[in-house]
Design a protein around this motif. Structure first.
Motif, mmCIF file in Angstrom:
data_model
loop_
_atom_site.group_PDB
_atom_site.id
_atom_site.type_symbol
_atom_site.label_atom_id
_atom_site.label_comp_id
_atom_site.label_asym_id
_atom_site.label_seq_id
_atom_site.Cartn_x
_atom_site.Cartn_y
_atom_site.Cartn_z
ATOM 1 N N ALA A 110 0.805 -1.221 0.000
ATOM 2 C CA ALA A 110 0.000 0.000 0.000
ATOM 3 C C ALA A 110 0.840 1.276 0.000
ATOM 4 C CB ALA A 110 -0.921 -0.004 1.219
ATOM 5 N N ALA A 111 2.139 1.159 0.166
ATOM 6 C CA ALA A 111 2.997 2.329 0.385
ATOM 7 C C ALA A 111 2.956 3.340 -0.752
ATOM 8 C CB ALA A 111 4.428 1.887 0.653
ATOM 9 N N ALA A 112 2.957 2.908 -1.989
ATOM 10 C CA ALA A 112 2.979 3.849 -3.109
ATOM 11 C C ALA A 112 1.718 4.713 -3.145
ATOM 12 C CB ALA A 112 3.138 3.101 -4.432
ATOM 13 N N ASP A 113 0.581 4.138 -2.815
ATOM 14 C CA ASP A 113 -0.677 4.883 -2.828
ATOM 15 C C ASP A 113 -0.941 5.637 -1.536
ATOM 16 O OD1 ASP A 113 -1.286 4.017 -5.407
ATOM 17 O OD2 ASP A 113 -2.284 2.202 -4.658
ATOM 18 N N HIS A 114 -0.247 5.262 -0.469
ATOM 19 C CA HIS A 114 -0.480 5.870 0.844
ATOM 20 C C HIS A 114 0.849 6.207 1.525
ATOM 21 C CE1 HIS A 114 -4.748 4.860 0.678
ATOM 22 N NE2 HIS A 114 -4.368 3.693 0.175
ATOM 23 N N PRO A 115 1.570 7.209 1.018
ATOM 24 C CA PRO A 115 2.878 7.525 1.603
ATOM 25 C C PRO A 115 2.808 7.894 3.083
ATOM 26 C CG PRO A 115 2.220 9.197 -0.002
ATOM 27 C CD PRO A 115 1.226 8.080 -0.089
ATOM 28 N N GLU A 116 1.689 8.437 3.528
ATOM 29 C CA GLU A 116 1.546 8.776 4.942
ATOM 30 C C GLU A 116 1.522 7.524 5.811
ATOM 31 O OE1 GLU A 116 -2.540 7.806 3.602
ATOM 32 O OE2 GLU A 116 -0.852 8.837 2.686
ATOM 33 N N ILE A 117 0.959 6.455 5.290
ATOM 34 C CA ILE A 117 0.933 5.181 6.008
ATOM 35 C C ILE A 117 2.336 4.582 6.034
ATOM 36 C CG2 ILE A 117 0.063 2.814 5.917
ATOM 37 C CD1 ILE A 117 -1.990 4.851 6.990
#
Length: 191
Positions: A110-117
């Motif tokens: 999920a990191a690419a779509d959710h950098p805050e996560i």
């Protein structure tokens, strides 16, 4: 057995929090970040959404709780000794477990779509691990030496674990790897 009435005890709250953290981890691992919603966690853990908001604040807080659950050595009772080898063993044992590896896979997916996560995961996980080791290193650059040690501890085995081509190491293997990594990192730092 009739339901309890009144305010939950501290023990009841701790048990509930651990049960919810386990459910958050399970949802992340089995269904991915997109499935991590307050509605889904509340239903699966059988708690009120208000309880989740009070305990975790937001989705990043739920992720932080799941990551902290994988880093048991940070909150061990009794605490992990200050000895660097003992610390390296405790850290490796937690982070090379199947559940910890699966959680990291879910976050990376999920990191690419959710950098805050991804940033929250890094702060709660790898950065906390590095600080845990740095607090036990007596050198001129404990943060740098801790980063090197963390790479040696996890390194290629962790990569193989992430790809699913190596099983979790047993306690003897973790101890052997931790002793070698500490010897290499501390030996290199003292030269």
């Amino acid at each position: 057995m009739p339901a309890k009435r009144g305010r939950p005890t501290a023990s009841d709250r701790a048990e509930r929090r651990e049960r919810v953290r386990a459910m958050i981890s399970r949802i992340l691992i089995e269904q991915g970040l997109s499935a991590l919603t307050f509605d889904r966690v509340a239903e699966a853990a059988r708690v009120a959404k208000r309880t989740l908001y009070d305990d975790f604040g937001d989705r990043a807080g739920m992720l932080r709780a799941a990551v902290e659950r994988q880093h048991r050595y940070l909150h061990a009772d009794p605490p992990v000794p200050d000895d660097l080898v003992d610390a390296a063993i405790a850290l490796s044992a937690d982070l090379l477990r199947d559940e910890a590896v699966a959680l990291q896979r879910a976050v990376i997916a999920a990191a690419a779509d959710h950098p805050e996560i991804a940033a929250e995961f890094y702060a709660s996980g790898p950065r906390a691990a590095r600080r845990f080791l740095a607090a036990r290193i007596r050198s001129g650059d404990p943060e740098g030496d801790a980063e090197a040690l963390l790479s040696l501890l996890l390194g290629e085995l962790h990569r193989r674990r992430m790809l699913g081509v190596s099983p979790a190491p047993d306690a003897a293997e973790i101890t052997r790897r931790a002793r070698r990594a500490v010897a290499l990192a501390v030996g290199a730092a003292s030269r």
